[in-house]
Design a protein around this motif. Sequence first.
Motif, PDB file in Angstrom:
ATOM      1  N   SER A  11       0.834  -1.202   0.000  1.00 14.04           N
ATOM      2  CA  SER A  11       0.000   0.000   0.000  1.00 14.04           C
ATOM      3  C   SER A  11       0.869   1.252   0.000  1.00 14.04           C
ATOM      4  O   SER A  11       2.096   1.197   0.113  1.00 14.04           O
ATOM      5  N   ASN A  12       0.216   2.410  -0.118  1.00 17.47           N
ATOM      6  CA  ASN A  12       0.923   3.690  -0.102  1.00 17.47           C
ATOM      7  C   ASN A  12       1.049   4.275   1.300  1.00 17.47           C
ATOM      8  O   ASN A  12       1.355   5.464   1.461  1.00 17.47           O
ATOM      9  N   THR A  13       0.827   3.469   2.318  1.00 20.90           N
ATOM     10  CA  THR A  13       0.983   3.941   3.688  1.00 20.90           C
ATOM     11  C   THR A  13       2.424   4.390   3.922  1.00 20.90           C
ATOM     12  O   THR A  13       3.368   3.649   3.628  1.00 20.90           O
ATOM     13  N   ARG A  14       2.574   5.595   4.447  1.00 20.54           N
ATOM     14  CA  ARG A  14       3.927   6.104   4.714  1.00 20.54           C
ATOM     15  C   ARG A  14       4.494   5.423   5.960  1.00 20.54           C
ATOM     16  O   ARG A  14       3.872   5.431   7.015  1.00 20.54           O
ATOM     17  N   ARG A  15       5.678   4.847   5.795  1.00 24.14           N
ATOM     18  CA  ARG A  15       6.276   4.062   6.874  1.00 24.14           C
ATOM     19  C   ARG A  15       7.717   4.507   7.137  1.00 24.14           C
ATOM     20  O   ARG A  15       8.388   5.038   6.238  1.00 24.14           O
ATOM     21  N   PRO A  16       8.212   4.255   8.359  1.00 22.39           N
ATOM     22  CA  PRO A  16       9.637   4.458   8.605  1.00 22.39           C
ATOM     23  C   PRO A  16      10.440   3.559   7.672  1.00 22.39           C
ATOM     24  O   PRO A  16      10.001   2.461   7.303  1.00 22.39           O
ATOM     25  N   THR A  17      11.612   4.009   7.303  1.00 26.80           N
ATOM     26  CA  THR A  17      12.446   3.297   6.341  1.00 26.80           C
ATOM     27  C   THR A  17      13.886   3.277   6.837  1.00 26.80           C
ATOM     28  O   THR A  17      14.398   4.298   7.313  1.00 26.80           O
ATOM     29  N   VAL A  18      14.534   2.126   6.711  1.00 24.95           N
ATOM     30  CA  VAL A  18      15.938   2.022   7.091  1.00 24.95           C
ATOM     31  C   VAL A  18      16.764   1.715   5.844  1.00 24.95           C
ATOM     32  O   VAL A  18      16.411   0.844   5.040  1.00 24.95           O
ATOM     33  N   ILE A  19      17.832   2.476   5.666  1.00 25.35           N
ATOM     34  CA  ILE A  19      18.796   2.240   4.593  1.00 25.35           C
ATOM     35  C   ILE A  19      19.914   1.395   5.180  1.00 25.35           C
ATOM     36  O   ILE A  19      20.595   1.809   6.124  1.00 25.35           O
ATOM     37  N   LEU A  20      20.102   0.188   4.635  1.00 19.98           N
ATOM     38  CA  LEU A  20      21.067  -0.773   5.183  1.00 19.98           C
ATOM     39  C   LEU A  20      22.341  -0.732   4.352  1.00 19.98           C
ATOM     40  O   LEU A  20      22.325  -1.030   3.160  1.00 19.98           O
ATOM     41  N   THR A  21      23.454  -0.384   4.994  1.00 13.89           N
ATOM     42  CA  THR A  21      24.724  -0.228   4.296  1.00 13.89           C
ATOM     43  C   THR A  21      25.663  -1.370   4.644  1.00 13.89           C
ATOM     44  O   THR A  21      25.943  -1.617   5.822  1.00 13.89           O
ATOM     45  N   ASN A  22      26.158  -2.057   3.616  1.00 10.82           N
ATOM     46  CA  ASN A  22      27.048  -3.192   3.800  1.00 10.82           C
ATOM     47  C   ASN A  22      28.481  -2.722   3.997  1.00 10.82           C
ATOM     48  O   ASN A  22      28.814  -1.564   3.776  1.00 10.82           O
ATOM     49  N   GLY A  23      29.353  -3.668   4.375  1.00  7.39           N
ATOM     50  CA  GLY A  23      30.745  -3.350   4.635  1.00  7.39           C
ATOM     51  C   GLY A  23      31.630  -3.548   3.417  1.00  7.39           C
ATOM     52  O   GLY A  23      31.188  -3.456   2.275  1.00  7.39           O
ATOM     53  N   SER A  24      32.897  -3.864   3.674  1.00  7.23           N
ATOM     54  CA  SER A  24      33.866  -3.886   2.582  1.00  7.23           C
ATOM     55  C   SER A  24      33.820  -5.156   1.756  1.00  7.23           C
ATOM     56  O   SER A  24      34.361  -5.191   0.655  1.00  7.23           O
ATOM     57  N   ASP A  25      33.210  -6.218   2.260  1.00 10.17           N
ATOM     58  CA  ASP A  25      33.194  -7.460   1.483  1.00 10.17           C
ATOM     59  C   ASP A  25      31.932  -8.275   1.709  1.00 10.17           C
ATOM     60  O   ASP A  25      31.904  -9.458   1.419  1.00 10.17           O
ATOM     61  N   GLY A  26      30.875  -7.657   2.231  1.00 10.85           N
ATOM     62  CA  GLY A  26      29.628  -8.375   2.431  1.00 10.85           C
ATOM     63  C   GLY A  26      28.828  -8.471   1.137  1.00 10.85           C
ATOM     64  O   GLY A  26      29.102  -7.775   0.158  1.00 10.85           O
TER      65      GLY A  26
END
Length: 468
Positions: A206-221
């Motif tokens: 749906s278009n419900t506005r939700r909290p969002t997390v940007i997940l950042t990987n490391g040097s070799d993940g």
Amino acid sequence: MTYVSADRVSGPSRRAALAGLVGGAGAAVLAGCTSPGAKPANAPTPSGARSPQAQADDPTPGAMTLFKDPAFNFNGLLALGGSGAGSAEVGEVLTAVNAINKAGLSSQTYVETFRKLGDRLMGPPEGSKPDDRTTRFRALRAAQYYGQALFFVLGSDDPGSEEDLYEAGRGAWDTFCDLCDPAPVKANVPYGKTPLPVWFFRPEPSNTRRPTVILTNGSDGQNVDMWTYGVAAALDRGWNALVYDGPGQGRLLFVDQVVFTPTWEKVVGPLIDWLSKRSDVDTSKIGLTGLSMAGDLAPRAAAFEDRIAALVAMPGCVDPWLGFPAEIRQILTPSKEETNQIWNKEVVPQLPPDAAATMKKRFEPFSIPAMLAAREGKLFTDFYTPAKRIQSLKITDVVPRIKMPTLVLDYEDEQFYPGQPQQMFDALTAPKDYVKLTAAQGAQLHCSPMAPQLHCEVVFDWLQGTLG
């Protein structure tokens, strides 16, 4: 776990160091440059690190010791720890471990065993016709096992298969994503000359506005690690989660040949631009996490990107170059010519194969010539350029610029960046919290490889409390 609120916490000569580097069967290289595993018993210890001999207990006691070699053991623990999120199967991992040990532990046996396991899971299970859910999670586990093989392929008999092995893992990941319900939105976000691949996961369409997390990987993940360390936990809580390949990671490294950049805000900024155009994102509640070396990258971005509402460094890292042992760091001099002469004339001829393979792996995200040479079974000749790039990731001076609430994670027996989480916490001027995961919880070592569920509980409880 220890929790500290902000309210309660306010050498030897180069030649001697080089002798230590090449004299111990590459122990110094393996101590600080492997996908961070515990140091060998006789390994020199980087400045500021504690030697394992001084600890009363083995950092990986009993069942946590899968392989005698710390680098292989750490990676095996990461695979085993993914079982709780469905990105591995205990029996599959332990069977692979037994097969590798029986054959004789080496990069070759490790790569062969885990690649065959990935290949098998991409086919149908024996004796049944798989439905979409079975196919989905078999593909997720296959992505894990391909990633395990990928990490050590440069030390195998076929280093030139690195890109093909990456593509196998990426194919498994995409198969998994395509069968999710809802499937993540796939896109390419503009970034310089090479767009960033993104996977945007939502709990429902749906278009419900939700909290969002940007997940950042490391040097070799690999992408599958972001499922284990964030996507599943975000979806369970009704959050969106964005997974992406940045420069030096995933497709941008192995296919597009783009190395790490110190200006990570130029990576995260376009991601937030893209998210801000979506009707299902609450732009006032965008969190950013950074796992492993991204505990340096994410804070760097946050220092210059005020649209981030909350930041988590896992662990806090202010200077990735210090993750390499002093013997390696002392090769670098102000002169490129002198540095490369030391490397090529004094160090390379005496490096044992295991140490050489480790150096190939650790330097490839920072140097395309190093990566291409490694795929030909050769060691890079230009040490100076990638070493300077790693040095450029130091963020000590910019940490005080961070203004959003920040959680800094630390780990008992942290092998790669000992002491750096506390340094980051002390330098922060924003609202801040510090959590140390411990051996008593089975959550010791860099990134808590045996306790990613606990890890996610800590991170997302904090995010939920911070963003609401």
